[in-house]
Write an enzyme that holds these catalytic residues in place. Structure first.
Site, short mmCIF file in Angstrom:
data_model
loop_
_atom_site.label_atom_id
_atom_site.label_comp_id
_atom_site.label_asym_id
_atom_site.label_seq_id
_atom_site.Cartn_x
_atom_site.Cartn_y
_atom_site.Cartn_z
N PHE A 53 0.82 -1.22 0.00
CA PHE A 53 0.00 0.00 0.00
C PHE A 53 0.84 1.26 0.00
O PHE A 53 2.06 1.23 0.19
CB PHE A 53 -0.93 0.02 1.21
CG PHE A 53 -0.21 0.05 2.53
CD1 PHE A 53 0.38 1.22 3.00
CD2 PHE A 53 -0.10 -1.09 3.32
CE1 PHE A 53 1.06 1.25 4.23
CE2 PHE A 53 0.57 -1.07 4.54
CZ PHE A 53 1.15 0.10 4.98
N GLU A 108 0.32 4.99 1.90
CA GLU A 108 -0.56 5.53 2.94
C GLU A 108 -0.18 6.96 3.29
O GLU A 108 0.99 7.28 3.47
CB GLU A 108 -0.44 4.64 4.19
CG GLU A 108 -1.27 5.09 5.36
CD GLU A 108 -1.10 4.14 6.56
OE1 GLU A 108 -1.50 2.97 6.47
OE2 GLU A 108 -0.53 4.59 7.57
N HIS A 133 11.97 -5.93 5.42
CA HIS A 133 11.61 -6.94 6.42
C HIS A 133 11.53 -8.38 5.88
O HIS A 133 10.97 -9.24 6.53
CB HIS A 133 10.36 -6.52 7.22
CG HIS A 133 9.17 -6.08 6.44
ND1 HIS A 133 8.46 -4.94 6.77
CD2 HIS A 133 8.55 -6.62 5.39
CE1 HIS A 133 7.45 -4.81 5.92
NE2 HIS A 133 7.48 -5.82 5.08
N MET A 147 -4.90 -1.17 7.80
CA MET A 147 -5.47 0.06 7.26
C MET A 147 -6.22 0.91 8.29
O MET A 147 -6.30 2.11 8.16
CB MET A 147 -6.47 -0.29 6.17
CG MET A 147 -5.85 -0.77 4.92
SD MET A 147 -7.15 -1.03 3.71
CE MET A 147 -7.93 -2.50 4.33
N HIS A 177 7.74 -6.62 12.51
CA HIS A 177 7.63 -5.93 11.21
C HIS A 177 6.24 -5.37 10.93
O HIS A 177 6.04 -4.62 9.99
CB HIS A 177 8.03 -6.85 10.08
CG HIS A 177 6.93 -7.71 9.52
ND1 HIS A 177 6.20 -8.58 10.30
CD2 HIS A 177 6.45 -7.84 8.27
CE1 HIS A 177 5.32 -9.19 9.53
NE2 HIS A 177 5.44 -8.78 8.30
N GLY A 180 0.80 -8.69 11.72
CA GLY A 180 0.72 -10.16 11.67
C GLY A 180 -0.71 -10.61 11.50
O GLY A 180 -1.60 -10.21 12.24
#
Lengths: 479, 133
Positions: free
Chosen positions: A203, A205, A327, A379, A402, A405
């Site tokens: 994404f 953002e 990551h 999001m 990271h 999850g």
């Protein structure tokens, strides 16, 4: 077989050595997070990784751990550089999937009236979605330069500033990249995808700095409350996938010649010092460099869109790259193990480097703070900026979490979203979303993920990174 | 369909091994697109090798998935010409991807070895394969 955990301290849990495990497993988590559904499978994977030759100290998992293939996502493992293995499955398909964060000089109030236009413009200018292709068309020889130079190639071609390189992990380039060891197919897939976001959880953002936790570090990072930010989450696209897949196929043959049993085919690997191992390391670096160039270009394209839509000059927008982290990666690093300096190959699969203050690998600007660590959330909630710590060096080979999850499979997420408009729900929270995939939005809805704030609290409280600031999303473009 | 937090997969059946391999490709492309919208006017011959049934299955699906990810072609049918535990030759029918006509339902990014199973059951053959999506 179910894995029994032994609590070490408040946030660390041991998977005791059993069977052919060479070292124990250590998981960073809380008892409530471990009780959540589907934690058994990633724990078994933590144990499986511990059986691989040359593994040092422990097979680690971060609090955002979830079920991957082969290695768990959120897994960290270091192997002796001379006698250990390297595994494409320990890096993941999306080589150098990562995230970068830039700050601006503008505040939310200034952007709100034009936010809908901005999201539309970003959506139309930044290619995203399944098999998206970009405006940059490469020749094979030019593509090889991208693979050798990474972000440097992008900056040289006008996509960004020299300072961006300093603010990118490894300067946006792994020097060992060798385009001659990757397949024609991988090269072919990389030709048209540079400067594209991709699909799935990737994404772009626009956010706002919601809370600053550490004023001193935030000041050095150039982060202050109310400020508008831009985040890019993407990776090495089809090229990285092809490299991973090619080497998984080759190594699953190769591994049979080694004298140990592989608990899971997806853990296929080679000794780092073998021909296969070296080739993979140099091929993986090509994927890593492609991803860095890609994120550098994506940030630059987004900046151009912002300037145009907001009607601002570059100085007024004041876009500055805080940092770019990867990551999904394996890297040659030096770590102190049992009081001795060792050269190791650290695999971070869904884990971020978290190097402390005064580490030679980080640029001058961040020498006193530790490296910025960027943790994207889902999001609907929040993302975080953390700083690397000495404790991470001591305990986790300089690594931390990271992201959030996954907790729901894509199918379960779709089911949970039935009859709801995720788009509308987000809009009601003040978050504008634009996406391409039919089902992506439902699959990526906030409840599909663990609570990122909980994950971040664990890495902060356990000391493997330090909370600096929290961001709140206001607009998201998804592939 | 098999559920997995990172990915998802397919559980495929076939009365014999050839049907199983053929069904697996059709199932994969049926996840990817609406297979009924394909005409399958072009065909491609493929030769695949593998170490055992599971490896052969992964390599077979990898190769056909590359037709999509690398060549932008969608597979409609697969006819298996010959099959042993280590080798497979097949003819697949394909359509070049046309965004106007073909909806992509799910992007399948890779075929994994994760929990791969290919086995004979009392009634025929079965396989379980997980994809990275």
């Amino acid at each position: 077989m179910s894995v029994k955990l032994k609590q070490i301290d408040k946030y660390r849990w041991e998977v005791p050595k059993s069977g052919s495990m060479r070292v124990p497993g250590i998981v960073y988590s809380t008892s409530s997070m471990l009780e959540e559904a589907q934690q058994q499978e990633p724990l078994k994977q933590v144990a499986n990784v511990a059986t691989l030759p040359g593994i040092l100290k422990a097979s680690l998992a971060m609090p955002d751990m979830h079920w991957g293939y082969g290695f768990p996502i959120g897994g960290v493992a270091a192997f002796d550089w001379e006698s250990g293995i390297i595994s494409p499955g320990g890096v993941g398909y999306d080589i150098n999937c990562g995230v970068r964060l830039a700050t601006t000089s503008i505040i939310e109030k200034e952007i709100r009236p034009k936010l809908a236009n901005l999201v539309d413009a970003l959506f139309h200018s930044i290619p995203s979605g399944v098999g998206s292709t970009g405006r940059i068309k490469l020749s094979i020889s030019e593509e090889k330069k991208v693979l050798k130079e990474g972000s440097r190639w992008a900056v040289r071609r006008g996509y960004g500033e020299d300072i961006d390189l300093e603010h990118t992990e490894d300067g946006g380039c792994m020097p060992n990249a060798d385009p001659d060891v990757i397949s024609k197919r991988a090269l072919e897939r990389g030709l048209k995808q540079l400067g594209t976001l991709g699909s799935g959880n990737h994404f772009l953002e626009i956010g706002v700095v919601d809370t600053v936790y550490d004023d001193q570090i935030a000041r050095v990072f150039g982060v202050s409350e109310g400020q508008v930010t831009m985040m890019v989450h993407s990776g090495s696209r089809g090229l990285g996938y092809q490299i991973c897949d090619d080497f998984l196929a080759r190594m699953s043959q190769h591994v049979k010649k080694l004298d140990f049993d592989l608990p899971d085919r997806q853990l296929a690997c080679a000794m780092i010092q073998s021909e296969q191992g070296k080739r993979y390391y140099n091929a993986m670096a090509c994927g890593a460099n492609y991803a860095w160039a890609n994120r550098q270009i994506l940030m630059h394209l987004s900046k151009d869109v912002m300037l145009k839509v907001l009607g601002l000059g570059p100085r007024d927008l004041g876009l500055n790259l805080v940092y770019d982290v990867c990551h999904n990666i394996a890297k040659k690093e030096t770590h102190v193990i049992d009081g001795k300096k060792r050269t190791v190959c650290v695999h971070r699969k869904g884990a971020t480097r978290s190097f402390p203050p005064h580490h030679e690998a980080i640029c001058d600007k961040y020498q006193h703070t530790g490296q910025p660590v960027i943790i994207p959330g889902d999001m609907g909630t929040a993302s975080y900026i953390l700083a690397g710590t000495q404790k991470a060096m001591e305990e986790t080979f300089g690594s931390t979490c990271h992201g959030a999850g996954r907790v729901l499979s894509r199918k379960a997420a779709k089911k949970a979203s039935k009859g709801r408009s995720i788009h509308r729900e987000l809009e009601n929270k003040g978050i504008l979303v634009k996406w391409t995939g039919r089902s992506t939005l439902a699959e990526e809805m906030p409840e599909a993920y663990k609570d990122v704030s909980q994950v971040v609290q664990v890495v902060h409280d356990s000391g493997i990174s330090k909370k600096v600031a929290k961001l709140r999303p206001i607009a998201v473009v998804k592939g | 369909m098999i559920d997995h937090t990172a990915d998802f997969g397919i559980h495929v059946f076939g009365s014999d091994s050839k049907t199983l391999f053929s069904n697996a490709v059709v199932a994969m492309f049926d996840l990817l697109t609406n297979i009924n919208s394909l005409k399958g006017r072009e065909y491609i011959d493929l030769e695949i090798s593998g170490e055992d049934w599971a490896d052969l299955m992964v390599n077979w699906l990898r190769e056909t998935l590359f037709l999509w990810n690398g060549r932008e072609m969608l597979v409609k049918t697969a006819s298996i010409q010959s099959l042993t535990q280590q080798t497979l030759s097949a003819k697949v029918t394909v359509d070049p991807y046309d965004p106007e006509r073909h909806a992509i339902k799910t992007e399948i990014k890779a075929v994994t070895y994760h929990q791969i199973q290919v086995y004979r059951n009392p009634a025929g053959w079965e396989a379980k394969i997980i994809f990275d999506v």
